[in-house]
Scaffold this motif. Sequence first.
Motif, PDB file in Angstrom:
ATOM      1  N   VAL A   2       0.871  -1.177   0.000  1.00  0.00           N
ATOM      2  CA  VAL A   2       0.000   0.000   0.000  1.00  0.00           C
ATOM      3  C   VAL A   2       0.903   1.220   0.000  1.00  0.00           C
ATOM      4  CG1 VAL A   2      -1.679   1.338   1.321  1.00  0.00           C
ATOM      5  CG2 VAL A   2      -1.874  -1.144   1.248  1.00  0.00           C
ATOM      6  N   GLY A   3       0.638   2.155  -0.908  1.00  0.00           N
ATOM      7  CA  GLY A   3       1.427   3.380  -0.963  1.00  0.00           C
ATOM      8  C   GLY A   3       0.612   4.537  -1.488  1.00  0.00           C
ATOM      9  N   ALA A   4       0.955   5.728  -1.049  1.00  0.00           N
ATOM     10  CA  ALA A   4       0.265   6.938  -1.490  1.00  0.00           C
ATOM     11  C   ALA A   4       1.123   7.664  -2.516  1.00  0.00           C
ATOM     12  CB  ALA A   4       0.003   7.865  -0.297  1.00  0.00           C
ATOM     13  N   THR A   5       0.474   8.279  -3.476  1.00  0.00           N
ATOM     14  CA  THR A   5       1.177   9.090  -4.468  1.00  0.00           C
ATOM     15  C   THR A   5       0.252  10.175  -4.985  1.00  0.00           C
ATOM     16  OG1 THR A   5       2.476   9.057  -6.501  1.00  0.00           O
ATOM     17  CG2 THR A   5       0.559   7.607  -6.433  1.00  0.00           C
ATOM     18  N   THR A   6       0.840  11.262  -5.422  1.00  0.00           N
ATOM     19  CA  THR A   6       0.062  12.318  -6.064  1.00  0.00           C
ATOM     20  C   THR A   6       0.225  12.256  -7.579  1.00  0.00           C
ATOM     21  OG1 THR A   6       1.897  13.871  -5.807  1.00  0.00           O
ATOM     22  CG2 THR A   6       0.218  13.862  -4.078  1.00  0.00           C
ATOM     23  N   ARG A   7       1.075  11.334  -8.048  1.00  0.00           N
ATOM     24  CA  ARG A   7       1.289  11.190  -9.488  1.00  0.00           C
ATOM     25  C   ARG A   7       0.269  10.229 -10.085  1.00  0.00           C
ATOM     26  NH1 ARG A   7       6.185  11.317  -7.164  1.00  0.00           N
ATOM     27  NH2 ARG A   7       6.326   9.078  -7.093  1.00  0.00           N
ATOM     28  N   ALA A   8       0.176  10.259 -11.410  1.00  0.00           N
ATOM     29  CA  ALA A   8      -0.697   9.321 -12.109  1.00  0.00           C
ATOM     30  C   ALA A   8      -0.193   7.901 -11.886  1.00  0.00           C
ATOM     31  CB  ALA A   8      -0.722   9.643 -13.603  1.00  0.00           C
ATOM     32  N   LEU A   9      -1.109   6.941 -11.861  1.00  0.00           N
ATOM     33  CA  LEU A   9      -0.764   5.558 -11.585  1.00  0.00           C
ATOM     34  C   LEU A   9       0.272   5.017 -12.566  1.00  0.00           C
ATOM     35  CD1 LEU A   9      -1.204   3.005  -9.943  1.00  0.00           C
ATOM     36  CD2 LEU A   9      -3.201   2.510 -11.366  1.00  0.00           C
ATOM     37  N   TYR A  10       0.138   5.335 -13.848  1.00  0.00           N
ATOM     38  CA  TYR A  10       1.099   4.818 -14.824  1.00  0.00           C
ATOM     39  C   TYR A  10       2.508   5.355 -14.569  1.00  0.00           C
ATOM     40  CZ  TYR A  10       0.987   9.161 -17.543  1.00  0.00           C
ATOM     41  OH  TYR A  10       1.099  10.468 -17.943  1.00  0.00           O
ATOM     42  N   MET A  11       2.621   6.576 -14.052  1.00  0.00           N
ATOM     43  CA  MET A  11       3.935   7.135 -13.713  1.00  0.00           C
ATOM     44  C   MET A  11       4.548   6.395 -12.532  1.00  0.00           C
ATOM     45  SD  MET A  11       3.329  11.194 -13.853  1.00  0.00           S
ATOM     46  CE  MET A  11       3.359  12.118 -15.354  1.00  0.00           C
ATOM     47  N   ARG A  12       3.747   6.152 -11.520  1.00  0.00           N
ATOM     48  CA  ARG A  12       4.242   5.459 -10.330  1.00  0.00           C
ATOM     49  C   ARG A  12       4.636   4.023 -10.667  1.00  0.00           C
ATOM     50  NH1 ARG A  12       7.174   5.977  -6.196  1.00  0.00           N
ATOM     51  NH2 ARG A  12       6.315   5.382  -4.208  1.00  0.00           N
ATOM     52  N   MET A  13       3.833   3.361 -11.497  1.00  0.00           N
ATOM     53  CA  MET A  13       4.142   2.004 -11.901  1.00  0.00           C
ATOM     54  C   MET A  13       5.462   1.951 -12.665  1.00  0.00           C
ATOM     55  SD  MET A  13       2.030  -0.596 -14.302  1.00  0.00           S
ATOM     56  CE  MET A  13       2.765   0.077 -15.771  1.00  0.00           C
ATOM     57  N   ALA A  14       5.704   2.934 -13.520  1.00  0.00           N
ATOM     58  CA  ALA A  14       6.964   2.981 -14.266  1.00  0.00           C
ATOM     59  C   ALA A  14       8.145   3.144 -13.316  1.00  0.00           C
ATOM     60  CB  ALA A  14       6.928   4.117 -15.283  1.00  0.00           C
ATOM     61  N   GLU A  15       7.994   3.960 -12.273  1.00  0.00           N
ATOM     62  CA  GLU A  15       9.061   4.105 -11.274  1.00  0.00           C
ATOM     63  C   GLU A  15       9.372   2.765 -10.627  1.00  0.00           C
ATOM     64  OE1 GLU A  15       7.678   6.966  -8.469  1.00  0.00           O
ATOM     65  OE2 GLU A  15       8.268   8.667  -9.707  1.00  0.00           O
ATOM     66  N   TYR A  16       8.327   2.031 -10.252  1.00  0.00           N
ATOM     67  CA  TYR A  16       8.529   0.733  -9.618  1.00  0.00           C
ATOM     68  C   TYR A  16       9.220  -0.256 -10.548  1.00  0.00           C
ATOM     69  CZ  TYR A  16       5.555   1.984  -5.663  1.00  0.00           C
ATOM     70  OH  TYR A  16       5.029   2.571  -4.554  1.00  0.00           O
ATOM     71  N   SER A  17       8.874  -0.210 -11.828  1.00  0.00           N
ATOM     72  CA  SER A  17       9.466  -1.162 -12.767  1.00  0.00           C
ATOM     73  C   SER A  17      10.824  -0.704 -13.286  1.00  0.00           C
ATOM     74  CB  SER A  17       8.517  -1.421 -13.934  1.00  0.00           C
ATOM     75  OG  SER A  17       8.311  -0.243 -14.680  1.00  0.00           O
ATOM     76  N   GLY A  18      11.221   0.545 -12.964  1.00  0.00           N
ATOM     77  CA  GLY A  18      12.529   1.050 -13.382  1.00  0.00           C
ATOM     78  C   GLY A  18      12.587   1.455 -14.833  1.00  0.00           C
ATOM     79  N   THR A  19      11.448   1.890 -15.374  1.00  0.00           N
ATOM     80  CA  THR A  19      11.403   2.343 -16.764  1.00  0.00           C
ATOM     81  C   THR A  19      10.916   3.780 -16.848  1.00  0.00           C
ATOM     82  OG1 THR A  19       9.152   1.515 -17.053  1.00  0.00           O
ATOM     83  CG2 THR A  19      10.935   0.021 -17.650  1.00  0.00           C
ATOM     84  N   SER A  20      11.217   4.416 -17.943  1.00  0.00           N
ATOM     85  CA  SER A  20      10.723   5.771 -18.190  1.00  0.00           C
ATOM     86  C   SER A  20       9.239   5.698 -18.508  1.00  0.00           C
ATOM     87  CB  SER A  20      11.468   6.394 -19.367  1.00  0.00           C
ATOM     88  OG  SER A  20      10.802   7.560 -19.812  1.00  0.00           O
ATOM     89  N   TYR A  21       8.431   6.516 -17.846  1.00  0.00           N
ATOM     90  CA  TYR A  21       7.000   6.501 -18.146  1.00  0.00           C
ATOM     91  C   TYR A  21       6.719   7.113 -19.508  1.00  0.00           C
ATOM     92  CZ  TYR A  21       6.537  11.467 -16.909  1.00  0.00           C
ATOM     93  OH  TYR A  21       6.655  12.828 -16.873  1.00  0.00           O
ATOM     94  N   PRO A  60      -7.789  15.059  -2.502  1.00  0.00           N
ATOM     95  CA  PRO A  60      -6.969  16.144  -3.032  1.00  0.00           C
ATOM     96  C   PRO A  60      -5.959  16.672  -2.008  1.00  0.00           C
ATOM     97  CG  PRO A  60      -9.156  16.946  -2.519  1.00  0.00           C
ATOM     98  CD  PRO A  60      -9.169  15.472  -2.288  1.00  0.00           C
ATOM     99  N   ASN A  61      -6.105  16.274  -0.759  1.00  0.00           N
ATOM    100  CA  ASN A  61      -5.261  16.758   0.328  1.00  0.00           C
ATOM    101  C   ASN A  61      -4.173  15.724   0.626  1.00  0.00           C
ATOM    102  OD1 ASN A  61      -4.220  17.194   2.967  1.00  0.00           O
ATOM    103  ND2 ASN A  61      -6.013  18.426   3.477  1.00  0.00           N
ATOM    104  N   ILE A  62      -2.904  16.111   0.507  1.00  0.00           N
ATOM    105  CA  ILE A  62      -1.790  15.180   0.705  1.00  0.00           C
ATOM    106  C   ILE A  62      -1.779  14.595   2.118  1.00  0.00           C
ATOM    107  CG2 ILE A  62      -0.078  16.938   1.295  1.00  0.00           C
ATOM    108  CD1 ILE A  62       0.647  13.854  -0.823  1.00  0.00           C
ATOM    109  N   ALA A  63      -2.140  15.377   3.111  1.00  0.00           N
ATOM    110  CA  ALA A  63      -2.177  14.859   4.485  1.00  0.00           C
ATOM    111  C   ALA A  63      -3.223  13.756   4.603  1.00  0.00           C
ATOM    112  CB  ALA A  63      -2.463  15.985   5.473  1.00  0.00           C
TER     113      ALA A  63
END
Length: 94
Positions: A2-21, A60-63
């Motif tokens: 479980v993790g929180a992000t403010t980025r789009a899901l496809y961007m976060r998934m690319a970070e996890y897989s080590g590829t450029s989104y 919409p609130n990061i907290a």
Amino acid sequence: YVGATTRALYMRMAEYSGTSYRTGIPLQKNTINSSIRDHLHICPNSSINLDSFSIVGTSPNIADLFTLESIFIHKLKPSLNNSNSSVPLHIINR
């Protein structure tokens, strides 16, 4: 996991897989440390795609995102999370 992000899901998934989104090309430098990335290295037959993820809460609130993340970590107890919460919570069980 479980993790929180403010980025789009496809961007976060690319970070996890080590590829450029943007290009899908593997990154030369590991820019993040994560349990998901570690799992992919330990289990080379594992892979991730958009179907591997789901959005369980939004705000919409990061907290509020961090509070939601902590609640879901506490409730689901995912094995890949390194911590019990992202922010300290005082949960009262009745």
